[in-house]
Design a protein around this motif. Structure first.
Motif, PDB file in Angstrom:
ATOM      1  N   PRO A 142      -5.512   0.804  -1.463  1.00  0.00           N
ATOM      2  CA  PRO A 142      -5.144   1.976  -0.658  1.00  0.00           C
ATOM      3  C   PRO A 142      -4.897   3.216  -1.501  1.00  0.00           C
ATOM      4  O   PRO A 142      -5.117   4.343  -1.041  1.00  0.00           O
ATOM      5  N   VAL A 143      -4.456   3.011  -2.740  1.00  0.00           N
ATOM      6  CA  VAL A 143      -4.243   4.141  -3.641  1.00  0.00           C
ATOM      7  C   VAL A 143      -5.577   4.813  -3.932  1.00  0.00           C
ATOM      8  O   VAL A 143      -5.689   6.049  -3.915  1.00  0.00           O
ATOM      9  N   GLU A 150      -2.062  12.171   2.326  1.00  0.00           N
ATOM     10  CA  GLU A 150      -2.257  11.008   1.464  1.00  0.00           C
ATOM     11  C   GLU A 150      -1.388   9.835   1.896  1.00  0.00           C
ATOM     12  O   GLU A 150      -1.844   8.694   1.943  1.00  0.00           O
ATOM     13  N   MET A 197       1.164   3.986  -3.093  1.00  0.00           N
ATOM     14  CA  MET A 197       0.679   5.351  -2.923  1.00  0.00           C
ATOM     15  C   MET A 197       1.760   6.358  -3.304  1.00  0.00           C
ATOM     16  O   MET A 197       1.489   7.353  -3.978  1.00  0.00           O
ATOM     17  N   SER A 249      -6.929   6.609  -0.602  1.00  0.00           N
ATOM     18  CA  SER A 249      -6.155   7.815  -0.300  1.00  0.00           C
ATOM     19  C   SER A 249      -6.441   8.927  -1.305  1.00  0.00           C
ATOM     20  O   SER A 249      -6.593  10.094  -0.939  1.00  0.00           O
ATOM     21  N   SER A 286      -2.615   6.316   3.366  1.00  0.00           N
ATOM     22  CA  SER A 286      -2.277   5.036   2.723  1.00  0.00           C
ATOM     23  C   SER A 286      -1.701   4.068   3.750  1.00  0.00           C
ATOM     24  O   SER A 286      -1.950   2.862   3.710  1.00  0.00           O
ATOM     25  N   GLY A 315       0.769  -1.240   0.000  1.00  0.00           N
ATOM     26  CA  GLY A 315       0.000   0.000   0.000  1.00  0.00           C
ATOM     27  C   GLY A 315       0.800   1.291   0.000  1.00  0.00           C
ATOM     28  O   GLY A 315       0.645   2.141  -0.894  1.00  0.00           O
ATOM     29  N   THR A 350      -4.568   2.714   5.707  1.00  0.00           N
ATOM     30  CA  THR A 350      -5.224   1.644   4.953  1.00  0.00           C
ATOM     31  C   THR A 350      -4.397   0.363   4.976  1.00  0.00           C
ATOM     32  O   THR A 350      -4.920  -0.735   5.180  1.00  0.00           O
ATOM     33  N   SER A 351      -3.092   0.508   4.793  1.00  0.00           N
ATOM     34  CA  SER A 351      -2.218  -0.663   4.744  1.00  0.00           C
ATOM     35  C   SER A 351      -2.157  -1.398   6.081  1.00  0.00           C
ATOM     36  O   SER A 351      -2.330  -2.614   6.144  1.00  0.00           O
TER      37      SER A 351
END
Length: 388
Positions: free
Chosen positions: A108-109, A324, A61, A112, A328, A57, A331-332
């Motif tokens: 995740p990209v 961002e 990103m 974000s 990310s 992730g 999220t990761s």
């Protein structure tokens, strides 16, 4: 008045993503039976997806940080669409696992980019509200497409659940393509400036909190269908209703959490996190009483739903200048939590039964609360002492 259009489009795409990632939860027992594997091995469809996000992730990103956000979001959702199409044909298990892993690289990209685009469309004071709209896609998917996928799988076959995922992803592709303007990145931040946040102890503790919190919730939620079927003796139709209830209470929870985060990020995060301790006891003492169980599931859904929003807000609050990249990482590590929570709970289920899964979640939850406490202590120690 703030412009919410970008946030709502981001939300639509997230519904497609969550339907793909978590729609499989309701059909894990069917998949285990179809492929003649154990439930913990079927759970790899969820844990492997999450593990790829956790590992790749942040790097994905950073690589995508200079590209037009609309193109990034469209590319990501298109891959989710292809995944749904292939999965709905019931391929061999190795191929099903492979096509589920592929879109994980860009999840995740997408999240974000969608959050950054939404936040950029408003002012600072509406930041958490706009984030809440985008991440509200998680709760909406939980109340609509995820239980619908489980319901249709109960009527037809598990392949129907992947058809639902395909339809939602197709709608998201259309929405992004037609409704979002080009969103080129005007000022690209250097990799070095973004990586600086990894030196901050408060950010590292926030990352650990995120990991433990998501692991706590998914220790039980990953095996939601199996738990309700074997411990609470519910059939597939009733389980789909419970998934619906779980999701619908979460929609209100995301809105409430978004408002609360504007006042205090640490306190809001801790309050909802306490559910990882409350829910195991509530599930235990609800016993075989159906109405008590339904009440517990409603509370469970309410406390669980904002976990991704709270995790993102908590991590971003420790690194506001690298939104961002921080998101990310949220999220990761959140998905790393999904993977570890699913794997650890799966191991416990195999050796001690699915009834133990909520207690695994409580252990992770306590560790997460400890991280919040440690960060608060560090930040208080840094505050200047006023002289009287």
């Amino acid at each position: 008045m703030i412009n919410k259009k970008t946030a709502y489009i981001g939300c639509l795409g997230l519904i497609g993503i969550i339907t793909t990632e978590f729609g499989v939860i309701g059909v894990l027992p069917q998949l285990a039976e179809y492929y003649h594997i154990t439930i913990d091995k079927a759970g790899v469809l969820l844990s492997a997806f999450a593990l790829v996000i956790a590992i790749t992730g942040p790097f994905m990103m950073l690589m995508a940080s200079g590209f037009d956000r609309k193109k990034v979001m469209l590319t990501a959702i298109s891959i989710f669409l292809i995944t749904g199409i292939v999965s709905s044909f019931g391929p061999p298990f190795w191929l099903l696992l492979t096509v589920r892993i592929l879109p994980a690289f860009l999840q995740p990209v997408y999240i974000s980019s969608a959050i950054a685009a939404a936040v950029a469309s408003g002012d600072k004071k509406h930041e958490h509200q706009l984030m809440g709209i985008v991440l509200g896609g998680i709760a909406i998917a939980m109340v609509t497409t995820v239980p619908l996928a489980t319901y249709l799988a109960g009527i037809f076959t598990w392949k129907a659940s992947f058809m639902v995922q395909t339809a939602v992803s197709a709608l998201a592709v259309f929405g992004i393509m037609k409704s979002l303007p080009p969103m080129p990145v005007k000022t690209r931040k250097s990799y070095g400036s973004q990586l600086q946040i990894l030196k901050q102890s408060s950010f590292l503790l926030s990352t650990a909190m995120n990991f433990f919190m998501i692991a706590a919730w998914f220790s039980t939620y990953s095996y939601f269908a199996d738990y309700l079927g074997k411990v609470k003796h519910m059939d597939e139709k009733m389980i789909s209703y419970m998934l619906f209830l779980f999701g619908i209470t979460g929609i209100g929870a995301n809105w409430i959490s978004g408002k609360m985060l504007s006042k205090s990020v640490p306190l809001t995060t801790a309050l909802f996190l306490c559910g990882t301790i409350i829910v195991p006891f509530a599930l235990q003492y609800s016993g075989g009483n159906t109405w008590s169980t339904i009440l517990v599931i409603a509370i469970w859904g309410f406390l669980y739903a904002p976990c991704f929003l709270n995790a993102s807000a908590y991590m971003i609050s420790a690194a506001p200048h690298a939104l961002e990249f921080a998101n990310s990482l949220a999220t990761s590590f959140g998905n790393f939590g999904v993977s570890v929570g699913t794997i650890v709970s799966g191991w416990v289920i195999v050796h001690h039964g699915v009834a133990m899964s909520p207690w695994v979640g409580m252990c992770f939850g306590l560790l997460s609360l400890l991280m919040i406490g440690m960060r608060s202590l560090i930040e208080r120690s840094r505050e200047p002492v006023s002289c009287i």
